[in-house]
Design an enzyme around this catalytic site. Structure first.
Site, short mmCIF file in Angstrom:
data_model
loop_
_atom_site.label_atom_id
_atom_site.label_comp_id
_atom_site.label_asym_id
_atom_site.label_seq_id
_atom_site.Cartn_x
_atom_site.Cartn_y
_atom_site.Cartn_z
N HIS A 217 -6.20 19.80 -10.35
CA HIS A 217 -6.74 20.61 -8.99
C HIS A 217 -5.30 21.18 -8.26
CE1 HIS A 217 -8.44 20.98 -5.20
NE2 HIS A 217 -9.78 20.89 -5.73
N GLU B 243 -10.71 27.77 -10.11
CA GLU B 243 -10.55 27.65 -8.39
C GLU B 243 -9.47 28.61 -7.99
OE1 GLU B 243 -9.57 23.87 -6.95
OE2 GLU B 243 -8.00 23.58 -8.34
N SER C 92 -14.65 27.12 -1.65
CA SER C 92 -15.31 27.60 -0.65
C SER C 92 -16.90 28.05 -0.96
CB SER C 92 -14.58 28.69 0.47
OG SER C 92 -13.51 28.21 0.61
N GLY D 174 -15.81 20.69 0.19
CA GLY D 174 -16.26 20.49 1.72
C GLY D 174 -17.82 20.42 1.72
#
Length: 238
Positions: free
Chosen positions: A83, A155, A201, A223
């Protein structure tokens, strides 16, 4: 790094009770202290449990680390590796992540392997080259048989936690680059079987657009996954 065990259990119950679609595979990757709690709750359900990291050895003098075999033994079946936050804050490299990927798969886990570029690399126009080279490094020594236990998560580092996300045209292009890189290693047939996720996001407002793109098989939700209502909007739409 969110949620103590009681909070994680509450979130799990909210998510599991709100699932309306059986077309979407749900993997909850929680902090180490929550794994046993969530694995016990997930037992007998369709929800899978993943860790957010593991070490590249299964035992030894590595104080503070968790091994793939330890995860496997408590009912964990997935693990996120490489990550961008592990790279940014802890200096993890492609070579280190590659060792983790190989051992995780050998230990019976499905490896969710993250790839991505920095904002500077995107602005310099070297994104394609960076992603292709990164995939080859991360999957060095991983056989065509082992890719059955492999998921790639794209990502863009600049989008993680920033509220920014890549536009659909660029995302489709990068995912094509990823698929071509996988094909160059394993052949078209095997490459097509490897799921590609998008992380960066992603939320209920942009997920329909992003997840409808060819070669995108799902999302690596950050999130938005901490809010069960928001997370379920994404999952139940698919």
């Amino acid at each position: 790094m969110n949620k103590a065990p009681a909070e994680a259990a509450a979130l799990f119950r909210e998510v599991s009770s709100g699932l309306r679609s059986d077309n979407c595979k749900v993997i909850l990757c929680v902090p180490f202290i929550d794994l046993l709690t969530v694995a016990n709750l997930a037992s007998g359900t369709a929800i899978c449990v993943g860790a957010q990291n593991c070490h590249f050895e299964n035992e030894g003098a590595y104080t503070g680390e968790i091994s793939p075999s330890m995860l496997n033994k408590i009912g964990v079946n997935h693990v996120i590796l490489g990550h961008s936050e592990r790279r940014k804050h802890f200096g993890e490299t492609d070579e280190m992540t590659n060792k983790k990927v190989k051992l995780a798969i050998e230990s019976g886990l499905t490896a969710i392997v993250c790839v991505g570029e920095t904002l500077l690399e995107r602005e310099l126009g070297v994104c394609d080259k960076k992603i292709s080279a990164q995939i080859k490094k991360l999957l060095n020594g991983v056989s065509a048989v082992q890719v059955e236990n492999l998921i790639i998560a794209y990502e863009p580092f600049w989008a993680v936690g920033s509220g920014k996300y890549i536009d659909s045209y660029d995302l489709a292009h990068v995912c094509k680059v990823i698929r071509e890189a996988l094909s160059s290693i394993y052949g078209d047939s095997s490459a097509e079987k490897i799921p590609i996720l998008y992380g960066g996001s992603i939320n209920s407002k942009n997920s329909a657009e992003l997840l409808s793109i060819d070669d995108i098989d799902g999302g690596l939700i950050g999130g938005a996954s901490l809010d069960s209502e928001e997370f379920l909007k994404i999952v139940n739409y698919t």
